[in-house]
Design an enzyme around this catalytic site. Structure first.
Site, PDB file in Angstrom:
ATOM      1  N   HIS A 306       0.852  -1.194   0.000  1.00  0.00           N
ATOM      2  CA  HIS A 306       0.000   0.000   0.000  1.00  0.00           C
ATOM      3  C   HIS A 306       0.881   1.235   0.000  1.00  0.00           C
ATOM      4  O   HIS A 306       1.943   1.234   0.628  1.00  0.00           O
ATOM      5  CB  HIS A 306      -0.909   0.009   1.239  1.00  0.00           C
ATOM      6  CG  HIS A 306      -2.037   0.957   1.106  1.00  0.00           C
ATOM      7  ND1 HIS A 306      -1.920   2.283   1.421  1.00  0.00           N
ATOM      8  CD2 HIS A 306      -3.294   0.778   0.651  1.00  0.00           C
ATOM      9  CE1 HIS A 306      -3.075   2.881   1.179  1.00  0.00           C
ATOM     10  NE2 HIS A 306      -3.916   1.998   0.706  1.00  0.00           N
ATOM     11  N   ASP A 363      -7.904  -5.585   0.155  1.00  0.00           N
ATOM     12  CA  ASP A 363      -8.392  -6.419  -0.947  1.00  0.00           C
ATOM     13  C   ASP A 363      -7.992  -7.877  -0.822  1.00  0.00           C
ATOM     14  O   ASP A 363      -8.495  -8.723  -1.558  1.00  0.00           O
ATOM     15  CB  ASP A 363      -7.867  -5.866  -2.290  1.00  0.00           C
ATOM     16  CG  ASP A 363      -8.474  -4.520  -2.606  1.00  0.00           C
ATOM     17  OD1 ASP A 363      -9.693  -4.384  -2.434  1.00  0.00           O
ATOM     18  OD2 ASP A 363      -7.737  -3.603  -2.997  1.00  0.00           O
TER      19      ASP A 363
HETATM   20  N1  CMC Z   1       4.294  -7.400  -4.847  1.00  0.00           N
HETATM   21  C1  CMC Z   1       5.640  -7.336  -5.032  1.00  0.00           C
HETATM   22  N2  CMC Z   1       6.365  -6.209  -4.891  1.00  0.00           N
HETATM   23  C2  CMC Z   1       5.700  -5.093  -4.562  1.00  0.00           C
HETATM   24  C3  CMC Z   1       4.317  -5.068  -4.350  1.00  0.00           C
HETATM   25  C4  CMC Z   1       3.605  -6.279  -4.502  1.00  0.00           C
HETATM   26  N3  CMC Z   1       2.282  -6.325  -4.329  1.00  0.00           N
HETATM   27  N4  CMC Z   1       3.931  -3.825  -4.042  1.00  0.00           N
HETATM   28  C5  CMC Z   1       5.029  -3.066  -4.049  1.00  0.00           C
HETATM   29  N5  CMC Z   1       6.114  -3.831  -4.364  1.00  0.00           N
HETATM   30  C6  CMC Z   1       7.516  -3.397  -4.420  1.00  0.00           C
HETATM   31  C7  CMC Z   1       7.839  -2.723  -5.746  1.00  0.00           C
HETATM   32  O1  CMC Z   1       8.267  -3.657  -6.709  1.00  0.00           O
HETATM   33  C8  CMC Z   1       8.912  -1.754  -5.319  1.00  0.00           C
HETATM   34  O2  CMC Z   1      10.105  -2.493  -5.162  1.00  0.00           O
HETATM   35  P1  CMC Z   1      11.565  -1.789  -5.408  1.00  0.00           P
HETATM   36  O3  CMC Z   1      11.595  -0.573  -4.524  1.00  0.00           O
HETATM   37  O4  CMC Z   1      12.537  -2.854  -4.993  1.00  0.00           O
HETATM   38  O5  CMC Z   1      11.618  -1.457  -6.870  1.00  0.00           O
HETATM   39  C9  CMC Z   1       8.483  -1.329  -3.928  1.00  0.00           C
HETATM   40  O6  CMC Z   1       7.691  -2.411  -3.408  1.00  0.00           O
HETATM   41  C10 CMC Z   1       7.651  -0.055  -3.904  1.00  0.00           C
HETATM   42  O7  CMC Z   1       6.617  -0.207  -4.863  1.00  0.00           O
HETATM   43  P2  CMC Z   1       5.858   1.021  -5.515  1.00  0.00           P
HETATM   44  O8  CMC Z   1       5.074   0.519  -6.652  1.00  0.00           O
HETATM   45  O9  CMC Z   1       6.799   2.159  -5.732  1.00  0.00           O
HETATM   46  O10 CMC Z   1       4.982   1.438  -4.290  1.00  0.00           O
HETATM   47  P3  CMC Z   1       3.604   2.149  -4.337  1.00  0.00           P
HETATM   48  O11 CMC Z   1       3.466   2.885  -3.089  1.00  0.00           O
HETATM   49  O12 CMC Z   1       3.425   2.924  -5.600  1.00  0.00           O
HETATM   50  O13 CMC Z   1       2.662   0.851  -4.423  1.00  0.00           O
HETATM   51  C11 CMC Z   1       0.677  -0.349  -4.650  1.00  0.00           C
HETATM   52  C12 CMC Z   1       1.427   0.745  -3.866  1.00  0.00           C
HETATM   53  C13 CMC Z   1      -0.641  -0.618  -3.932  1.00  0.00           C
HETATM   54  C14 CMC Z   1       0.385   0.183  -6.071  1.00  0.00           C
HETATM   55  C15 CMC Z   1       1.541  -1.631  -4.725  1.00  0.00           C
HETATM   56  O14 CMC Z   1       1.859  -2.103  -3.431  1.00  0.00           O
HETATM   57  C16 CMC Z   1       0.872  -2.741  -5.539  1.00  0.00           C
HETATM   58  O15 CMC Z   1       0.973  -2.754  -6.772  1.00  0.00           O
HETATM   59  N6  CMC Z   1       0.141  -3.690  -4.855  1.00  0.00           N
HETATM   60  C17 CMC Z   1      -0.614  -4.720  -5.554  1.00  0.00           C
HETATM   61  C18 CMC Z   1      -1.970  -4.175  -5.994  1.00  0.00           C
HETATM   62  C19 CMC Z   1      -2.928  -3.991  -4.818  1.00  0.00           C
HETATM   63  O16 CMC Z   1      -3.079  -4.861  -3.983  1.00  0.00           O
HETATM   64  N7  CMC Z   1      -3.609  -2.823  -4.797  1.00  0.00           N
HETATM   65  C20 CMC Z   1      -4.623  -2.519  -3.776  1.00  0.00           C
HETATM   66  C21 CMC Z   1      -4.196  -1.403  -2.863  1.00  0.00           C
HETATM   67  S1  CMC Z   1      -5.222  -1.303  -1.385  1.00  0.00           S
HETATM   68  C22 CMC Z   1      -6.788  -0.925  -1.973  1.00  0.00           C
HETATM   69  C23 CMC Z   1      -6.889   0.485  -2.440  1.00  0.00           C
HETATM   70  O17 CMC Z   1      -6.774   1.401  -1.640  1.00  0.00           O
HETATM   71  O18 CMC Z   1      -7.124   0.661  -3.651  1.00  0.00           O
END
Ligand code: CMC
Length: 429
Positions: A306, A363
């Site tokens: 998240h 989720d």
């Molecule tokens: N699986 C594997 N690696 C992950 C994941 C994941 N689900 N989420 C983040 N990472 C890693 C990412 O690869 C990155 O690694 P590095 O720094 O080594 O390159 C690091 O964590 C930071 O990721 P980011 O994409 O920069 O972080 P963010 O804050 O933009 O991501 C997120 C937030 C929700 C988009 C992401 O965690 C994700 O894609 N999760 C899976 C989709 C999901 O479950 N979404 C629902 C969110 S909760 C409901 C809502 O509020 O909508």
């Protein structure tokens, strides 16, 4: 404490005011930055950017705290209903009995949609995703009700907001029925909001739906947990689109589109698809965890991670409890739940997930609850959208009455070509 931050650029020092929120969160106010320095800030994904001051929802991602209008989400999930929580978010205070009754009566009175809208619904292809249908229909709704007032009623219950809350629920159920070629079930005046929705979704002329109060309670909790989440992607979309002073329906329609994506609300559908893939591959989540860690692979564990929570999502804890309760009540055993728990156990012990602060989010288990209730997979994100509606409405209401509110218009750092001149087609190679 010093109430300013100092920025030194090319040897010159600039003082920028600090803003302190009611829970102690500090922000550097850069409103005058470009005027003072000629500089802008660069913050992809706005991860460090506060776009507004808000009095609606407080989140502390490090401590796993979520409060609506000051009330902990755990207390609301335990004691409140979705309708009462919606009132709280939109109006700022819990309703009195009289206000709540009036709100419920209005939700009932405004629950029907214009009969001509059915023709729109019926024109969508049978396999159309309900999120595509819902976002289009919410935008279309305004054209059917051009006379809708936009000002508050005497007890703070706004007619337009109430209509939207009630009709979106009716339209969500209609889109499900029509996409399956089934007869539309109309809302019933004797049923409250959540029970009415379940009845519109599942009742059929050949199999009358029996309303189970435990499922109604589970649905109320599911919607309360999704009701607001401060400046998430879809809410930011509602605020941004609304900042051009377009009508509320168009802004909400934009929010629904943003929610649809798998990184946001679409994750509840994506989690079930991922768990099903694990099941089909033999039930071992290990290789999926390995793929999620592999930087060469774009795969991510859905339902994990998240932007704000760097600890267990407080909503995930509550939804897991509801999940256990619903499965026990319905005497169901879902193999996907076992896979989910195995996956969670592996990920929570894995150094990659620990180091990246990746925990299950709301989720991760919510899809299993919705599946147990009989909600079809393609309706999962619609369920999230109905829940998020009070949040979008309250955030829109706050943004358009904000004296500091402005047209949202970020800047960019241009990295493209310098000026060059047009080359006629025959001279290009
Ligand atoms: N699986 C594997 N690696 C992950 C994941 C994941 N689900 N989420 C983040 N990472 C890693 C990412 O690869 C990155 O690694 P590095 O720094 O080594 O390159 C690091 O964590 C930071 O990721 P980011 O994409 O920069 O972080 P963010 O804050 O933009 O991501 C997120 C937030 C929700 C988009 C992401 O965690 C994700 O894609 N999760 C899976 C989709 C999901 O479950 N979404 C629902 C969110 S909760 C409901 C809502 O509020 O909508």
């Amino acid at each position: 404490m010093d109430q300013t931050a100092k920025l030194i650029v090319d040897g010159k020092t600039y003082e920028l005011p600090l803003l302190v929120g009611s829970e102690g969160e500090k922000a550097i106010d850069i409103t005058a930055l470009r005027r003072m320095t000629g500089l802008i800030t660069y913050d992809p994904g706005y991860a460090n950017t506060g776009s507004c001051k808000s009095r609606i929802t407080f989140m502390d991602g490090e401590r796993g705290i979520l409060r609506y209008r000051g009330y902990p989400v755990e207390e609301l999930a335990e004691h409140s209903t979705f309708v009462e929580t919606a009132y709280l978010l939109i109006n700022g205070e819990l309703p009195t009995r009289k206000e709540l009754t009036r709100f419920s009566v209005m939700l009932n009175d405004h629950s029907l949609v214009h009969e001509d809208m059915r023709e729109f619904f019926e024109s969508f292809p049978r396999r159309a995703h309900p999120m595509g249908i819902l976002s289009s229909m919410v935008n279309a709704l305004r054209t059917f009700y051009p006379e809708l007032p936009e000002e508050s009623g005497e007890d703070g219950t706004n007619v337009m907001f109430t209509r939207l809350l009630s009709k979106v629920r009716t339209m969500a159920a209609m889109s499900h029925k029509i996409s399956r070629g089934h007869k539309v079930v109309y809302p019933r005046p004797d049923l409250l909001y959540a029970a009415n929705f379940l009845n519109m979704l599942f009742d059929s002329p050949v199999r009358p739906y029996e309303i189970d109060p435990d499922l109604v309670e589970a649905l109320n909790v599911f919607w309360i947990l999704h009701a607001d989440h401060e400046q998430n992607s879809s809410t930011a979309a509602v605020r941004l689109v609304g900042s051009s002073r377009v009508n509320l329906f168009a802004a909400i329609s934009a929010g629904i589109c943003a929610l649809w994506g798998p990184l946001h609300g679409g994750a509840n559908q994506a989690v079930i698809e991922m768990l099903t893939d694990i099941q089909k591959s033999g039930g071992n989540p290990g290789p999926f965890v390995a793929r999620a860690k592999n930087k060469e692979d774009s795969f991510r564990l859905m339902g994990f991670g998240h932007r704000v929570y760097k600890t267990y999502d407080p909503r995930a804890r509550i939804i897991k409890r509801i999940c256990d309760k619903v499965l026990a009540k319905l005497k169901l055993e879902d193999p996907l739940l076992d896979i989910a728990m195995k996956l969670e156990e592996i990920a929570l012990k894995d150094s990659y997930f620990i180091d990246h602060h990746l925990y299950p989010n709301v989720d991760f288990y919510s899809g299993i609850v919705l599946r147990a209730m009989g909600i079809p997979l393609d309706m999962f994100t619609v369920m999230f959208a109905i829940g998020r509606l009070p949040g979008w409405i309250s955030q829109w209401k706050e943004s358009i009455s904000d004296p500091e509110g402005k047209l949202h218009r970020p800047r960019q750092v241009y990295m493209g070509e310098h000026e060059r001149h047009y080359v006629p087609l025959e001279e290009r190679r």
